[in-house]
Each structure stands twice: as structure tokens, then as C-alpha cells.
Design an enzyme around this catalytic site. Structure first.
Site, short mmCIF file in Angstrom:
data_model
loop_
_atom_site.label_atom_id
_atom_site.label_comp_id
_atom_site.label_asym_id
_atom_site.label_seq_id
_atom_site.Cartn_x
_atom_site.Cartn_y
_atom_site.Cartn_z
N ASP A 67 -6.07 -7.05 -6.20
CA ASP A 67 -5.66 -5.90 -6.85
C ASP A 67 -5.77 -6.18 -8.25
O ASP A 67 -5.90 -5.13 -9.23
CB ASP A 67 -4.43 -5.24 -6.59
CG ASP A 67 -4.41 -4.66 -5.44
OD1 ASP A 67 -5.27 -4.20 -4.70
OD2 ASP A 67 -3.21 -4.16 -4.53
N GLU A 111 -9.99 1.23 3.12
CA GLU A 111 -10.53 0.95 1.68
C GLU A 111 -10.25 -0.63 1.53
O GLU A 111 -11.02 -1.23 0.81
CB GLU A 111 -9.22 1.58 0.62
CG GLU A 111 -9.71 1.40 -0.80
CD GLU A 111 -8.60 2.13 -1.51
OE1 GLU A 111 -7.45 2.78 -0.78
OE2 GLU A 111 -8.71 2.03 -2.84
N HIS A 112 -9.24 -1.07 2.17
CA HIS A 112 -8.80 -2.44 2.13
C HIS A 112 -8.61 -2.90 3.41
O HIS A 112 -7.95 -2.45 4.35
CB HIS A 112 -7.45 -2.82 1.39
CG HIS A 112 -7.31 -2.15 0.02
ND1 HIS A 112 -6.81 -0.87 -0.24
CD2 HIS A 112 -7.58 -2.61 -1.21
CE1 HIS A 112 -6.74 -0.69 -1.54
NE2 HIS A 112 -7.48 -1.63 -2.21
N HIS A 150 2.44 2.90 -3.19
CA HIS A 150 1.67 3.88 -4.17
C HIS A 150 1.90 5.19 -4.23
O HIS A 150 1.77 5.89 -5.30
CB HIS A 150 -0.02 3.46 -3.84
CG HIS A 150 -0.56 2.59 -4.43
ND1 HIS A 150 -0.69 2.30 -5.95
CD2 HIS A 150 -1.29 1.13 -3.94
CE1 HIS A 150 -1.32 1.16 -6.18
NE2 HIS A 150 -1.57 0.46 -5.09
N GLN A 165 0.90 -1.11 0.02
CA GLN A 165 -0.05 -0.05 0.03
C GLN A 165 0.98 1.14 -0.17
O GLN A 165 0.54 2.06 -0.64
CB GLN A 165 -0.79 0.04 1.37
CG GLN A 165 -1.90 0.99 1.24
CD GLN A 165 -2.99 0.13 -0.01
OE1 GLN A 165 -3.01 -1.06 -0.26
NE2 GLN A 165 -3.57 1.00 -0.90
N HIS A 221 -52.62 17.96 -8.19
CA HIS A 221 -52.42 16.66 -7.88
C HIS A 221 -53.75 16.13 -7.51
O HIS A 221 -53.89 14.94 -7.96
CB HIS A 221 -51.50 16.58 -6.63
CG HIS A 221 -49.84 16.85 -7.25
ND1 HIS A 221 -49.52 18.25 -7.49
CD2 HIS A 221 -48.67 16.22 -7.21
CE1 HIS A 221 -48.40 18.06 -7.83
NE2 HIS A 221 -47.79 16.63 -7.65
#
Lengths: 437, 437
Positions: free
Chosen positions: B360, B326-327, B261, B258, B419
Site C-alpha cells: 500500500d 483487489e488484493h 477502510h 482492509q 475505399h
């Protein structure tokens, strides 16, 4: 009102003007809204009370921000029993439809032995904004709150301003009926700030929904990302596809039911029958003479209304798809034959006895729908808006041996060495038959 | 790297800093992006070509904007067969998972005789933005394009800049593999403008997805509403819950996968075992000495990494829920026992042989996932992002007699006369037994 015939030579250029957006007057509110959000974020309840006094002319202390159960009960007692019954019928039908749409979790094991799936999980907390005064629609309280409750959201907080202390009892009754768990007498950007960031009194929520004025819409835009929001609604619209089998006055009333919402609302009739088109147009004019909201409805019909003459119903539906309406009425003998052709519409109403107004209140499907041709890519409010998906992936040594090398190859190709090592170190351990990974 | 123990007195305040956002440097690009959008909207292909020459130093004519089938085939021929096989394995697995998640239409008739339901309908066209140069990840092409194709989207247009004419062949191979129908050598805000508003060469799409730089992200923000967009991704993150049953080096590599990145990426280990925490921390330092991306991964670990000592695995999952990662990796003996406790995570990876890096690339579930703690309310990319729902409601005279009066009562209470009339005029006709409505 524009009247166009698809056989006219200039039809396409005239139709294009129907597709272009009806611009709402943009108020420049980004800066004052940012100031309000910042004020509430820094000073919490103190800011909320000060802003409520300033904007709603209501002196309030943090302890008084929430309505008590007794206040809600007192409001309910003011509502006519027949109206409470109508609310409860609406709520029961909305709940049934949203319960029927609840998604299923997914889980399976595939040919390499991996188990994968996804779980639908409700949000912890949702916030519902409800406008004060005349724009307060109890039906919208039901339509926004019930999907959240059905989805499984435990905390459902509602903010509604009470200018000069005035509240619409029917709004509180609807909130009670819909299962709202907390109601606060606070509105505007300050309410959105409180629900997004939290104060001592109002805990933060995960998603904020519900209509509001320009300040509320801008506040939702600014807090987006920190919390989820719904889409910002534009002016409402309806397309009515009709043949001469309906009373022209009834179709005229359907068009005017949209027009009476807002001068920017758009009502469009599509029919292959020119005589029926004439009759409906006359009926609209006749009704406009007597409607209480004739100023609004008349301006909407004059500026944004349209009558389109199509060759046949297939072409009528194709025009509707291009308009991607929020609401589509199929007032014809065999509406089910047309439904499969509808690709872009928020909600469809089938048959002469099923006008949009039934769906606005008691049909069951949601009346919060995509406006401004966004039905091309957006959907009405649903339980899905109050849930999120978590995917999962599980596998042992055998699965890793089978698909791990491809992951290593792709990670290497992308230059992500640690990604590749994270997989290859495990494959190496398996190759060495090491008991630990 | 922060190390915290839940038994420490100051744990809560230290943990709170992990929850606060890692701010990305905000570039002030709103104005130049608005200018680019306006330029493309006014001048179409001419603007696209001029901007591509300016930003990508590539002279191009409208006829040359699209890659030809021969160019795509030539690119594929440059890719090693083993890598093409890996792409195809990944594509097949991604397709299978997204096919399994396809939703069902709903239709039923209820106790008052109304037929209601909802239909899931694919978008007509989707646009996929793919960054050029080093940020071009073929795996992301698969992850963004395949769900659209599985959803039934007919037109799938992709824009990828080719600075100085350079293209990553693997990106074109991935696009081919994923079923992309059109590929254009154009990038930046101008690509987003073309996909949103259309030019003579690039027809408009209904939704734009895919990652990009600050200009692309701002352009997506500005065209939102006219077309749909995906969420704007923030820095990536992972939480690894582990016990001492895994090799500390393997867990360290998962954390570093991670961290490599982006300097803003966040890797967090949660374990009840302090000795194992020490061992993983040492392994991270050791690997950081040898990783090619050690500058990025080291900065990420130093500034944003965390090791949390929890009392037990239940507490570990509770901390993970608060981080809403996220993960989430569950590297423990019985990960299935923990999965039901996970309420907020984009994707979960279960078991010592199933690291995030498998997911991934080749797991099947999508790797486009909610960042910045938005897993509290948002979900990973899925077929749902490329479909929309149309609800429908159908009923005859009997149903209207049963629920119409409640609609009239609520419309009257909301002051919407047309209506109410739209329903009551039909009820009156039924009462008079008029053959037409």
C-alpha cells in the site's frame, strides 16, 4: 467544405469550429434499454427468444440461438473463393501484427531484496457484438476477434442479429476465420444483456466489444462495471497531409473513402500547396458525381470536410496533432521524417502507395481506432484490451526490516492503525527472533 | 462474518452471495453535477471561485487558485523529517517499478515489404483529483502522480479542496515529491469540470484520475469521452490465503487493515486448516476490541468478512480466482508455487513478511487497483494509463501490388466503393507505370 489558410487573420476561430464535436442525434433510449437488460436478467433465454421475435421478427427457441458448425460451413460455401482468400490474407496479417505487439511479463529483484513484477493474463471470455444487415462489416469481425484470440482469450462469443432470419454469409465466414468459438443469432440490447449477465445458453463474458446502434451503445454503457466494454465509437475521420506529388484524384478518393461512411464523417486535407488544394477539391466534386454513395459522401464533405493551407509540413503535422485524427495519411515524399512529429493520431499511413483503405482491411494494425479527437488519450483496439495485468510483490525478513518502518510511518500519518500494525507486528516478531512471523 | 467450507452441501449457494456486489448507497447527483459542469464551462474561473466559496467556505480569487511554490515549501517544512524520508523512499520505489514497466515501441518490415509498428506516446497533460480533509491520503498522491510523470506526461495538474482553508501538509509534500507541476485549491465536480474543459487559470488536461466522493465520481462519468478518466473505485477488498505457519494475530491484522477502510470493505481468509481459521477469527475479535477504527472495521468484518475452508491450496486459489480480489495475500511456505495459478487479482503479495500494507505504501507496484471483482477484466493504475498507442503502416508499390487486390475485394464486398477506388486507382496507375501515384 471549409477552406482555411493558417495565414488568414481569422484562422484560429475558424479552426476551432473544426475541433468542436460533431454531435450525433441522441436517441433517448436509457429507459427502454434498462427494461430490456432487466428482462433478460430475470428471464434469461425466454426473454432472449421473445425479444428476438419482437425486434428481429424471428421465431427462435433456446436450442436454436447458436449457429451450428454446419450452418457456419454452409455460409462459407456461399462465399466466393477469391473473397475467402482475401479474408484469410487479412486475418493472417492482422494476426501477425497483433502477435508482434504482445507484451512481456516483468520480474526483477531490487536492491532491498524484494522481487516484484507484473504478469499479463488474458481474459477468460470476450463477447463480440456484430450489427446485422447493412452495417455488418466482415472486416470488423476480424479486427475485433483476432486480437482477443491472439491475447489468449479461450472463449470468444459473438452475437449478431438476423432480422427476418437474414444473415450475411461473409460475416459468418469472417467469424470462422477469426476463431470465434460461439455465434448466436441475437442482437440489440438483449444480446449485450446476455453476454454481460449470462443465460442458460449464453454464458457471461468478461468484456464486450464491437460497434452497434444506439440501443447497443446504451446497453454497453449500462453493463459497464459489471463487465468491461470498449469505447463508444463516434463518427469516423481522416486527415490527409499531401503535397503535389500525388494524383489529385487519388487524394480525393482517400477523402471520400472516409466521407462515404457517414454524413457525420470528417475528411480534412492539409497541404502547403494552394494549387494542389484546388485540384483535389475539383477532383472531389468530380468523383461525387459518380460515386454510388454520393448522397452520404457529399453531405459529409459539404458539412464536415475541410481543406487547410499550411505554411509547411511541420505546421501541417501540428494542425493534425490538434485535430487528433482517427486516421492520418502522410502522402509526401519523406513521410518517415514527419512520423516522429505525430503525437496525437489513432493510426498513421505513410507514403503515396499506402492509403488508409489498405489499413482498413489488410494492413495488419487494427481499424478500430479512437474517434472524436480522443486519440489525445485513447488508443486503437489491441491485444491489451483482452488482457489485464496482475502485479506481485515478494519479500522476506531483510526486505521488511529495510522498508517496513517507512510503511508504518506513512500508515500512522494516514490514521490507518491496522495497516501500521500489520507491518509492525511482523517487525516486532523479527526483533524478538520468533520463528513464526 | 460468514464461515463456509467447500465440503458443505450448500457451499455454492452461500459462496455466490460473496460474489454479489456490495452496493454503495447511490446518491442522486447526476443533475446537480451537470449544473456545476455547465456553470464552470460557461463562466470559468468566476464559477470556480463562487463554487469554492459555497462548498468549501473559502473566499478565493482566480489569482489565488494555484498554490505557490512558497506555500508548498512551507507545507513541506511542517512535515516531520522522518515522514518526508518515508515519502521519498516510497516515491523512489514507486518510480522504479513504473519505470521498469515502460513499454517498448514496435517496428518491423514483413514479408510483403510493409513496415508496420506502434509507438507509445505520453499524454500531453493529466489531472489528478485528491480529496480534501480526512480522505486525503498522501500515498494516493504518489500512486496516481508518479506513473504519469514516468510515462512522460509534461503537465501534471492536481486539484485538492481545502475546506475552510485547511490543507493536509503531507498531501502537498507528496505532490511535490511526485513531480506534480500545478496544484489548485479547488475540489468537487467543479474541479473535474475545470480540468476537463479548462478555465483561464486551469488549462484542460487529457485524462483525469484519482478518487473522490459521489459528486466527483459522477462528474468524471459526465466528462468521460471529452477527456479520459480512470475507473470509478468501489469498496476495497482482500483475500488472504494462509496456513498455520503464520501468527494468527498477524493474519487477523491483515484482514482488519482492509476492514478499517470502509464498512463496505471485504476481507476474506481462505485456509485448509480449520483450527487456524478458528484462531484467526478469535484474533480478529480480540483486535477489534482495541483498534481505534473498530467501529468501521467491526462493521466491515461482521457484514462482509468471510472465512472459507478449502480442501487444499489449489482449491484456495481457485476460490480466489472466482472472487477476483483487489488484493491477494499468499501467506504460505511456498507462495511462488501458487502464483502461476492466480488468474484474477489486482495485486498479489507473496510470503509471510510481505503483507498488503507494505505494498500500500512502499512496495513499488501501484495501490490503485481494480475493485468489485473487476480484476476479471481490469488492471491497476500503471504507466499505460498515461500513454496511448499510435499504429503506423508504410508500404510502396510492391507491397500494394501484393495486398492491395485483397483490400479492393473486401471493400467491394462491403459496398464501400470509394475505399475500393482509393486502392484500385493506385494499382491502375502502377499498371500504367505512371510516375505520379
Amino acid at each position: 467544405m471549409k477552406r482555411l489558410d493558417t495565414r488568414d487573420a481569422d484562422f484560429e476561430s475558424a479552426f476551432a469550429s473544426l475541433l468542436s464535436g460533431r454531435e450525433q442525434g441522441q436517441q433517448e433510449v436509457a429507459r427502454p434499454v434498462a427494461d430490456i437488460l432487466d428482462h433478460v436478467r430475470r428471464e434469461g433465454d425466454t426473454a432472449l427468444c421473445a425479444l428476438t421475435e419482437r425486434f428481429d421478427r424471428l421465431a427462435v427457441t433456446p436450442e436454436k440461438l447458436a449457429f451450428t458448425a454446419e450452418e457456419v460451413e454452409a455460409a462459407r460455401a456461399q462465399v466466393a473463393p477469391a473473397l475467402l482468400d482475401a479474408l484469410e490474407l487479412a486475418a493472417a496479417r492482422i494476426e501477425a501484427f497483433h502477435r508482434a505487439q504482445m507484451p512481456q511479463d516483468l520480474r526483477y529483484t531490487d536492491d532491498v531484496g524484494m522481487t516484484l513484477g507484473l504478469r499479463w493474463i488474458p481474459l477468460d471470455a470476450a463477447g463480440l457484438y456484430v450489427p446485422g444487415g447493412k452495417a455488418a462489416y466482415p472486416s470488423s469481425v476480424l479486427m475485433n476477434a483476432i486480437p482477443a484470440r491472439v491475447a489468449g482469450v479461450k472463449r470468444l462469443a459473438m452475437c449478431v442479429p438476423t432480422p427476418d432470419g437474414v444473415i450475411n454469409p461473409l460475416v459468418l465466414a469472417a467469424a470462422h476465420c477469426a476463431g470465434v468459438t460461439e455465434i448466436y443469432r441475437v442482437g440489440g440490447a438483449q444480446a449485450v444483456a446476455a453476454m454481460a449477465y449470462g443465460t442458460d445458453t449464453i454464458r457471461p463474458v468478461d468484456r464486450i466489444v464491437g460497434p452497434g446502434n444506439a440501443y447497443v451503445a446504451e446497453a454497453k454503457r449500462q453493463v459497464f462495471g459489471h463487465v468491461g466494454i470498449d469505447s463508444i465509437a463516434g463518427p469516423s475521420d481522416v486527415v490527409v497531409i499531401a503535397d503535389s506529388g500525388s494524383d489529385p484524384r487519388v487524394i480525393a478518393l482517400d477523402l471520400l473513402a472516409q466521407a462515404e461512411h457517414d454524413e457525420l464523417a470528417q475528411s480534412t486535407l492539409i497541404t502547403p500547396d494552394t494549387a494542389f488544394a484546388d485540384a483535389v477539391t475539383q477532383a472531389v466534386e468530380a468523383e461525387l458525381n459518380v460515386l454510388t454513395r454520393k448522397a452520404i459522401a457529399g453531405a459529409s464533405w459539404r458539412d464536415n470536410g475541410a481543406v487547410l493551407i499550411a505554411r509547411d509540413f511541420n505546421e501541417a503535422v501540428e494542425l493534425a496533432n490538434r485535430l487528433a485524427p482517427e486516421h492520418l495519411e502522410l502522402m509526401v515524399d519523406d513521410p518517415e521524417a514527419l512520423l516522429p512529429l505525430v503525437r496525437h493520431a489513432g493510426a498513421v499511413f505513410l507514403g503515396r502507395f499506402c492509403p488508409e483503405a489498405v489499413g482498413d482491411y489488410v494492413g495488419g494494425p487494427n481499424h478500430v481506432l479512437p474517434t472524436s479527437r480522443t486519440a489525445r488519450f485513447a488508443s486503437g483496439l489491441a491485444v491489451f484490451d483482452f488482457m489485464k495485468r496482475t502485479t506481485f510483490l515478494s519479500g522476506g525478513p531483510d526486505a521488511l526490516r529495510r522498508i517496513g518502518p517507512a510503511a508504518v510511518a506513512l500508515a500512522d500519518a494516514e490514521g490507518l492503525e491496522a495497516h501500521a500494525l500489520s507491518v509492525s507486528a511482523r517487525l516486532d516478531a523479527l526483533a524478538r527472533n520468533t520463528p513464526n512471523t
